[in-house]
Design a protein around this motif. Structure first.
Motif, PDB file in Angstrom:
ATOM      1  N   ASP A 171      10.792   5.989  -7.351  1.00 41.21           N
ATOM      2  CA  ASP A 171      12.295   6.410  -6.341  1.00 41.21           C
ATOM      3  C   ASP A 171      11.075   5.361  -4.982  1.00 41.21           C
ATOM      4  OD1 ASP A 171      13.882   6.925  -8.682  1.00 41.21           O
ATOM      5  OD2 ASP A 171      14.559   8.281  -7.113  1.00 41.21           O
ATOM      6  N   GLY A 172      10.560   5.582  -3.735  1.00 44.33           N
ATOM      7  CA  GLY A 172      10.079   5.521  -2.498  1.00 44.33           C
ATOM      8  C   GLY A 172       9.150   4.343  -3.060  1.00 44.33           C
ATOM      9  N   ALA A 173       8.076   4.677  -4.832  1.00 42.26           N
ATOM     10  CA  ALA A 173       7.963   3.070  -4.774  1.00 42.26           C
ATOM     11  C   ALA A 173       8.199   2.157  -4.959  1.00 42.26           C
ATOM     12  CB  ALA A 173       6.816   3.943  -5.663  1.00 42.26           C
ATOM     13  N   GLU A 174       9.266   2.270  -5.682  1.00 44.14           N
ATOM     14  CA  GLU A 174      10.061   0.968  -6.579  1.00 44.14           C
ATOM     15  C   GLU A 174      10.279   0.839  -5.265  1.00 44.14           C
ATOM     16  OE1 GLU A 174      13.952   0.121  -9.154  1.00 44.14           O
ATOM     17  OE2 GLU A 174      12.728   1.766  -9.147  1.00 44.14           O
ATOM     18  N   ALA A 175      11.422   1.320  -4.677  1.00 41.86           N
ATOM     19  CA  ALA A 175      11.855   0.759  -3.487  1.00 41.86           C
ATOM     20  C   ALA A 175      10.900  -0.193  -2.723  1.00 41.86           C
ATOM     21  CB  ALA A 175      12.034   1.754  -2.708  1.00 41.86           C
ATOM     22  N   SER A 176       9.637   0.253  -2.387  1.00 47.15           N
ATOM     23  CA  SER A 176       7.906  -0.560  -1.459  1.00 47.15           C
ATOM     24  C   SER A 176       7.905  -1.309  -1.644  1.00 47.15           C
ATOM     25  CB  SER A 176       7.918   0.726  -1.131  1.00 47.15           C
ATOM     26  OG  SER A 176       7.861   1.807  -0.336  1.00 47.15           O
TER      27      SER A 176
ATOM     28  N   LEU B 296       4.859  -2.672  -9.435  1.00 46.41           N
ATOM     29  CA  LEU B 296       6.089  -2.234  -9.800  1.00 46.41           C
ATOM     30  C   LEU B 296       6.253  -1.396 -11.180  1.00 46.41           C
ATOM     31  CD1 LEU B 296       9.199  -2.088  -8.801  1.00 46.41           C
ATOM     32  CD2 LEU B 296       9.549  -3.950  -9.112  1.00 46.41           C
ATOM     33  N   ALA B 297       6.154  -2.780 -11.879  1.00 46.20           N
ATOM     34  CA  ALA B 297       5.872  -2.636 -13.429  1.00 46.20           C
ATOM     35  C   ALA B 297       4.969  -1.323 -14.048  1.00 46.20           C
ATOM     36  CB  ALA B 297       5.425  -3.372 -14.484  1.00 46.20           C
ATOM     37  N   ALA B 298       4.288  -1.134 -13.064  1.00 45.68           N
ATOM     38  CA  ALA B 298       3.296   0.239 -13.365  1.00 45.68           C
ATOM     39  C   ALA B 298       4.666   1.361 -13.499  1.00 45.68           C
ATOM     40  CB  ALA B 298       2.186   0.242 -13.044  1.00 45.68           C
ATOM     41  N   THR B 299       5.069   1.084 -11.708  1.00 43.46           N
ATOM     42  CA  THR B 299       5.852   2.572 -11.841  1.00 43.46           C
ATOM     43  C   THR B 299       6.767   2.284 -12.972  1.00 43.46           C
ATOM     44  OG1 THR B 299       5.405   2.137  -9.165  1.00 43.46           O
ATOM     45  CG2 THR B 299       7.342   3.170  -9.557  1.00 43.46           C
ATOM     46  N   LEU B 300       7.584   1.758 -13.123  1.00 43.27           N
ATOM     47  CA  LEU B 300       8.520   1.469 -14.118  1.00 43.27           C
ATOM     48  C   LEU B 300       8.152   2.474 -15.382  1.00 43.27           C
ATOM     49  CD1 LEU B 300      10.294  -1.839 -12.888  1.00 43.27           C
ATOM     50  CD2 LEU B 300      11.589   0.391 -12.024  1.00 43.27           C
ATOM     51  N   ARG B 301       6.981   1.434 -15.747  1.00 41.66           N
ATOM     52  CA  ARG B 301       6.594   2.161 -17.064  1.00 41.66           C
ATOM     53  C   ARG B 301       6.154   3.718 -17.027  1.00 41.66           C
ATOM     54  NH1 ARG B 301       0.575   0.881 -18.870  1.00 41.66           N
ATOM     55  NH2 ARG B 301      -0.207   2.663 -20.466  1.00 41.66           N
ATOM     56  N   GLN B 302       6.051   4.542 -16.099  1.00 40.55           N
ATOM     57  CA  GLN B 302       5.505   5.709 -15.635  1.00 40.55           C
ATOM     58  C   GLN B 302       6.998   6.197 -15.531  1.00 40.55           C
ATOM     59  OE1 GLN B 302       2.712   6.414 -15.471  1.00 40.55           O
ATOM     60  NE2 GLN B 302       2.705   8.403 -15.182  1.00 40.55           N
ATOM     61  N   ARG B 303       7.802   5.680 -15.200  1.00 43.65           N
ATOM     62  CA  ARG B 303       9.195   6.506 -15.669  1.00 43.65           C
ATOM     63  C   ARG B 303       9.919   6.272 -16.759  1.00 43.65           C
ATOM     64  NH1 ARG B 303      12.745   5.305  -9.758  1.00 43.65           N
ATOM     65  NH2 ARG B 303      12.661   2.898 -11.460  1.00 43.65           N
ATOM     66  N   ASP B 304       9.571   5.792 -17.646  1.00 47.97           N
ATOM     67  CA  ASP B 304      10.086   5.623 -19.592  1.00 47.97           C
ATOM     68  C   ASP B 304      10.698   4.253 -19.265  1.00 47.97           C
ATOM     69  OD1 ASP B 304       7.452   6.824 -20.944  1.00 47.97           O
ATOM     70  OD2 ASP B 304       8.924   8.514 -20.350  1.00 47.97           O
TER      71      ASP B 304
ATOM     72  N   MET C 288       0.456  -1.308  -0.084  1.00 50.33           N
ATOM     73  CA  MET C 288       0.067  -0.147  -0.053  1.00 50.33           C
ATOM     74  C   MET C 288       0.707   1.638  -0.180  1.00 50.33           C
ATOM     75  SD  MET C 288      -2.723  -0.709   0.197  1.00 50.33           S
ATOM     76  CE  MET C 288      -2.913  -2.163  -1.321  1.00 50.33           C
ATOM     77  N   ARG C 289       1.876   1.195   0.966  1.00 55.72           N
ATOM     78  CA  ARG C 289       2.949   2.439   0.328  1.00 55.72           C
ATOM     79  C   ARG C 289       3.501   2.696  -0.346  1.00 55.72           C
ATOM     80  NH1 ARG C 289       5.514   0.350   6.514  1.00 55.72           N
ATOM     81  NH2 ARG C 289       3.433   1.513   7.820  1.00 55.72           N
ATOM     82  N   GLY C 290       4.039   1.729  -1.223  1.00 58.78           N
ATOM     83  CA  GLY C 290       4.203   1.798  -2.554  1.00 58.78           C
ATOM     84  C   GLY C 290       3.296   2.303  -3.791  1.00 58.78           C
ATOM     85  N   TRP C 291       2.220   2.355  -3.128  1.00 60.63           N
ATOM     86  CA  TRP C 291       0.970   2.869  -4.596  1.00 60.63           C
ATOM     87  C   TRP C 291       0.499   4.657  -4.017  1.00 60.63           C
ATOM     88  CZ3 TRP C 291      -0.856   1.726  -8.595  1.00 60.63           C
ATOM     89  CH2 TRP C 291      -0.889   0.204  -8.886  1.00 60.63           C
ATOM     90  N   LEU C 292       1.105   4.450  -3.265  1.00 57.01           N
ATOM     91  CA  LEU C 292       0.978   5.877  -2.355  1.00 57.01           C
ATOM     92  C   LEU C 292       2.331   6.670  -2.442  1.00 57.01           C
ATOM     93  CD1 LEU C 292       0.121   5.104   1.525  1.00 57.01           C
ATOM     94  CD2 LEU C 292      -2.154   6.643  -0.058  1.00 57.01           C
ATOM     95  N   ALA C 293       3.230   6.021  -2.661  1.00 59.28           N
ATOM     96  CA  ALA C 293       4.375   7.012  -3.295  1.00 59.28           C
ATOM     97  C   ALA C 293       4.051   6.875  -4.478  1.00 59.28           C
ATOM     98  CB  ALA C 293       5.691   6.188  -2.831  1.00 59.28           C
ATOM     99  N   TRP C 294       3.827   5.931  -5.243  1.00 61.12           N
ATOM    100  CA  TRP C 294       3.250   6.232  -6.800  1.00 61.12           C
ATOM    101  C   TRP C 294       2.409   7.316  -7.262  1.00 61.12           C
ATOM    102  CZ3 TRP C 294      -1.540   6.014  -9.682  1.00 61.12           C
ATOM    103  CH2 TRP C 294      -1.389   5.787 -10.217  1.00 61.12           C
TER     104      TRP C 294
END
Length: 268
Positions: free
Chosen positions: A83-88, A112-120, A71-77
């Motif tokens: 970066d915080g999302a990826e770590a969590s 995590l894949a969605a987060t990395l995609r957001q960073r291209d 959940m903390r990963g989603w909140l950081a996203w």
């Protein structure tokens, strides 16, 4: 039936509180938080994350920390802290796999894949989805595999790898047809829209996918389709593409996802 699931989780949480079952309380708060993510109800996500995390940390339930970490990963996203999302999310996936919580591990990898995609970072995002698919195969998570295959098709399309993207989209469509899983159907339509070589047909498929996500009360997923639709419209109708991005920007602001709103406005 997310509303029905939420009611069941709340009933279970009442019983867990009555009997003092702390491990179940951690899980149930985490599960309610995941449902809130689907709705884009961030206040609820924060409340459930705090409840889950506080209980797990206070009681030394290290095996349950995967729930609040997810959940903390989603909140950081949501805050644009990728970066915080990826770590969590990496920590959540590792913890969940260690204790055999395959579905939680999948959710963490998918986010995590969605987060990395957001960073291209498309290559890294695909690698994570391949890992998620391996997990699905080992754990028998057939329904979740449709989401992962569809997301991989989108990533491949964004990376310009048209042929493997279409193959993945076709595989997702076959699975969705066989399982009749509403989430899988929406995800496979999204993959079709991302990979169809005809931009007009692609935009139509993405419109249908967005409607399917909204029917499931998952507006964040619908917004993702709207973003792809704006991109595909740009190939055939720049004016319609600008309008679509403007509408998406307003929707993203309503959902409180400011980085998505900013990106949509920049493209509009």
């Amino acid at each position: 039936d997310y509303a029905g699931a939420a009611d069941a989780y709340r009933d279970a949480l009442t019983l867990a509180e009555r009997t003092g079952d702390l491990p179940s309380q951690v899980e149930l708060h985490g599960s309610l938080g995941q449902l809130a993510v689907h709705r884009g109800a961030w206040d609820d996500v924060e409340r459930e994350t705090e409840a889950s995390g506080t209980l797990a940390e206070r009681e030394g339930l290290t095996g349950k920390l995967c729930f609040p970490r997810l959940m903390r990963g989603w909140l950081a996203w949501r805050e644009g802290d990728f970066d915080g999302a990826e770590a969590s999310l990496r920590e959540a996936a590792e913890l969940a796999e260690q204790v055999g919580r395959s579905e939680v591990a999948f959710q963490a990898l998918f986010a995590l894949a969605a987060t990395l995609r957001q960073r291209d970072e498309l290559t890294q995002a695909e690698d994570v989805l391949v890992r998620a698919l391996d997990l699905c195969e080992r754990a028998g998570l057939v329904a979740q595999s449709i989401e992962a295959i569809s997301a991989r098709a989108v990533i491949l399309a964004l990376a310009g790898r048209s042929e493997p993207a279409r193959e993945a989209a076709e595989e997702a469509a076959r699975l969705a047809e066989r399982l009749r899983y509403p989430v899988g159907k929406a995800a496979s339509l999204e993959a079709k829209g991302a990979t169809d070589p005809d931009p007009v047909a692609a935009a139509a498929a993405l419109l249908e996918a967005g409607s399917a996500w909204l029917e499931l009360e998952r507006p964040l997923d619908a917004a993702r389709c709207d973003f792809l639709r704006g991109q595909r419209l740009g190939e055939s109708d720049p004016k319609a593409a600008r309008q679509a991005m403007q509408v998406l920007a307003a929707t993203a602001e309503e959902l409180g996802v400011w980085h998505l709103a900013a990106r949509a406005r920049s493209l509009a």
